[in-house]
Write an enzyme that holds these catalytic residues in place. Structure first.
Site, PDB file in Angstrom:
ATOM      1  N   GLU A 161      -5.601  -4.890  10.571  1.00 17.10           N
ATOM      2  CA  GLU A 161      -4.571  -3.874  10.782  1.00 17.10           C
ATOM      3  C   GLU A 161      -4.869  -3.105  12.068  1.00 17.10           C
ATOM      4  OE1 GLU A 161      -2.482  -2.736   6.888  1.00 17.10           O
ATOM      5  OE2 GLU A 161      -4.277  -1.536   7.001  1.00 17.10           O
ATOM      6  N   ASN A 177       0.864  -1.181   0.000  1.00 21.85           N
ATOM      7  CA  ASN A 177       0.000   0.000   0.000  1.00 21.85           C
ATOM      8  C   ASN A 177       0.899   1.229   0.000  1.00 21.85           C
ATOM      9  OD1 ASN A 177      -1.817   2.034   0.509  1.00 21.85           O
ATOM     10  ND2 ASN A 177      -2.335   1.359   2.588  1.00 21.85           N
ATOM     11  N   TRP A 178       0.997   1.872  -1.151  1.00 23.12           N
ATOM     12  CA  TRP A 178       1.927   3.014  -1.272  1.00 23.12           C
ATOM     13  C   TRP A 178       1.375   4.282  -0.648  1.00 23.12           C
ATOM     14  CZ3 TRP A 178       3.958   2.713  -7.056  1.00 23.12           C
ATOM     15  CH2 TRP A 178       4.612   1.480  -7.241  1.00 23.12           C
ATOM     16  N   LYS A 179       0.104   4.287  -0.310  1.00 24.40           N
ATOM     17  CA  LYS A 179      -0.546   5.478   0.264  1.00 24.40           C
ATOM     18  C   LYS A 179      -0.315   6.692  -0.653  1.00 24.40           C
ATOM     19  CE  LYS A 179      -0.151   3.291   4.693  1.00 24.40           C
ATOM     20  NZ  LYS A 179      -0.133   3.392   6.135  1.00 24.40           N
ATOM     21  N   GLY A 239       2.828  -1.140   4.243  1.00 21.42           N
ATOM     22  CA  GLY A 239       2.870   0.267   3.863  1.00 21.42           C
ATOM     23  C   GLY A 239       4.301   0.713   3.621  1.00 21.42           C
ATOM     24  N   GLY A 240       4.929   1.286   4.655  1.00 18.73           N
ATOM     25  CA  GLY A 240       6.267   1.875   4.529  1.00 18.73           C
ATOM     26  C   GLY A 240       7.275   0.960   3.846  1.00 18.73           C
ATOM     27  N   GLY A 262       2.316   2.260  10.606  1.00 18.00           N
ATOM     28  CA  GLY A 262       3.278   3.351  10.418  1.00 18.00           C
ATOM     29  C   GLY A 262       3.986   3.771  11.689  1.00 18.00           C
ATOM     30  N   SER A 282       3.272  -2.125  10.237  1.00 17.73           N
ATOM     31  CA  SER A 282       4.725  -2.161  10.431  1.00 17.73           C
ATOM     32  C   SER A 282       5.355  -3.516  10.088  1.00 17.73           C
ATOM     33  CB  SER A 282       5.089  -1.723  11.855  1.00 17.73           C
ATOM     34  OG  SER A 282       4.659  -0.387  12.072  1.00 17.73           O
ATOM     35  N   GLU A 316      -6.895   4.687   7.767  1.00 22.92           N
ATOM     36  CA  GLU A 316      -6.741   6.116   7.471  1.00 22.92           C
ATOM     37  C   GLU A 316      -8.014   6.666   6.828  1.00 22.92           C
ATOM     38  OE1 GLU A 316      -2.994   5.639   5.443  1.00 22.92           O
ATOM     39  OE2 GLU A 316      -2.133   5.058   7.381  1.00 22.92           O
ATOM     40  N   HIS A 341      -9.695   1.191   4.870  1.00 21.99           N
ATOM     41  CA  HIS A 341      -8.389   1.329   5.534  1.00 21.99           C
ATOM     42  C   HIS A 341      -8.538   2.263   6.736  1.00 21.99           C
ATOM     43  CE1 HIS A 341      -4.278   2.636   6.303  1.00 21.99           C
ATOM     44  NE2 HIS A 341      -3.912   1.489   5.753  1.00 21.99           N
TER      45      HIS A 341
HETATM   46  P1  PGA Z   1       2.715   0.278   7.554  1.00 23.43           P
HETATM   47  O1  PGA Z   1       1.268   0.503   6.875  1.00 23.43           O
HETATM   48  O2  PGA Z   1       3.257  -1.010   6.999  1.00 23.43           O
HETATM   49  O3  PGA Z   1       3.526   1.469   7.142  1.00 23.43           O
HETATM   50  O4  PGA Z   1       2.498   0.205   9.025  1.00 23.43           O
HETATM   51  C1  PGA Z   1       0.392  -0.572   6.690  1.00 23.43           C
HETATM   52  C2  PGA Z   1      -0.912  -0.093   6.113  1.00 23.43           C
HETATM   53  O5  PGA Z   1      -1.367   0.999   6.443  1.00 23.43           O
HETATM   54  O6  PGA Z   1      -1.531  -0.802   5.286  1.00 23.43           O
END
Ligand code: PGA
Length: 254
Positions: free
Chosen positions: A171, A9-11, A237-238, A177, A216, A101, A99
Site C-alpha cells: 500500500e 478495511n473499514w477503518k 478502504g473507502g 484515501g 484507492s 496509518e 497498516h
Molecule cells: P483506500 O484505503 O482504499 O481508502 O485508499 C486502503 C487502505 O488503507 O487499506
C-alpha cells in the site's frame, strides 16, 4: 494456485448496528456462485466484530472476518489494547498488521510489527502485513528500499510454512484515501519485487504467499490491477464502506 482475496478495511467507520446491515447487504450481493473464486474479508472496528461474527455464523455467510490491528501480548497491563486471543475467539481469520496509518499516525515500528505478526500466527490467525513507501520516499527513488525494510523486518523469524499462508499488502502511502492509485505497472512491479524478496529468504513458500495491492482501489481500476501476475487481491478502504460498490470491486472480472 493462489486464491484471489479482496479485503475491506473499514477503518474507524461503522457502529455495530451499521456493521450488521453492511454485512447482510454485502452477502445479498455475493449470492452468486461466480463470487466463489474470491475470498472475501471484512475488517470492521473492534466494537463491531461480535455483531459481524454473529451475522456471518447465523446466516452461514462465506464472508471471512478480519481485524485492523492487535497487540502482540496475550494479556496484561496494556490499557486500551486488544490481544490476538480475544480476536481468534471471535472467529477472526485475518489481522492487518503494520497498516500505514498505524505506522505513521500511531508511530508503530517494525520491531513491534514483527512481534504482532508472530503473535497472530501463534494464535492460529493469518496476518496481513502492510508495507509501502511515502510520496517523498518514492520521489527520492527509495520505494524498493522502504518496501524491503518493511518486509524483511516484518517477516523476521517466520517459518516457511508461515510465509506460505502469509498475506502481504503493498500500500503506497500516497495512494491511500487520496484517489491517486499506483499505475497497474508500478503496483505490479513492486508486488513482483516483494515476491522475489520472499523467494530469496523463504524459497518456494513465496509462490503460495498472497500479495494484495491497496490504495484507492475502486470498481473502475480493480480489473487492471488484478491482471498483474504477482497481485492476488486488493485491500480496499473507502470503496468497501458501501456494500454495492464493494461487491463491484469483488466482482472485478465483470
Ligand atoms: P483506500 O484505503 O482504499 O481508502 O485508499 C486502503 C487502505 O488503507 O487499506
Amino acid at each position: 494456485m493462489r486464491k484471489d482475496m479482496i479485503a475491506g478495511n473499514w477503518k474507524m467507520n461503522a457502529t455495530h448496528l451499521d456493521a450488521i446491515q453492511m454485512v447482510q447487504k454485502l452477502s445479498y450481493r455475493l449470492n452468486d456462485p461466480d463470487y466463489e473464486r474470491v475470498e472475501v474479508v471484512v475488517h470492521p472496528p473492534f466494537t463491531a466484530l461480535r455483531s459481524a461474527q454473529t451475522v456471518i455464523e447465523t446466516d452461514h455467510l462465506r464472508i471471512k472476518l478480519g481485524a485492523q490491528n492487535c497487540h502482540y501480548a496475550e494479556s496484561g497491563a496494556y490499557t486500551g489494547e486488544i490481544s490476538p486471543g480475544m480476536l481468534s475467539k471471535l472467529s477472526v481469520s485475518y489481522v492487518i498488521v503494520g497498516h500505514s496509518e498505524r505506522r505513521h499516525v500511531f508511530g508503530e515500528v517494525d520491531a513491534d510489527i514483527n512481534r504482532k505478526v508472530k503473535a497472530v500466527f501463534e494464535t492460529g490467525m493469518v496476518p496481513i502485513l502492510a508495507v509501502g513507501e511515502t510520496e517523498q520516499e518514492r520521489a527520492d527513488g527509495l520505494t524498493e528500499e522502504i518496501v524491503r525494510g518493511h518486509f524483511v523486518a516484518g517477516t523476521s523469524g517466520l517459518t516457511q510454512d508461515q510465509v506460505s499462508s502469509l498475506v502481504v499488502a503493498y500500500e503506497p502511502v500516497w495512494a491511500i484515501g487520496t484517489g491517486k492509485t499506483a499505475t497497474p505497472e508500478d503496483a505490479g512491479a513492486v508486488c513482483s519485487f516483494i515476491r522475489d524478496l520472499a523467494a530469496g529468504s523463504f524459497g518456494g513458500s513465496a509462490d503460495h504467499m498472497r500479495i494484495l495491492y491497496g490504495g484507492s482501489v475502486n470498481p473502475g481500476n480493480v480489473a487492471a490491477i488484478m491482471a498483474k501476475k504477482d497481485i492476488d487481491g486488493a485491500l480496499v478502504g473507502g470503496a468497501s464502506l458501501d456494500p454495492d460498490t464493494f461487491a463491484s470491486v469483488i466482482r472485478y472480472w465483470v
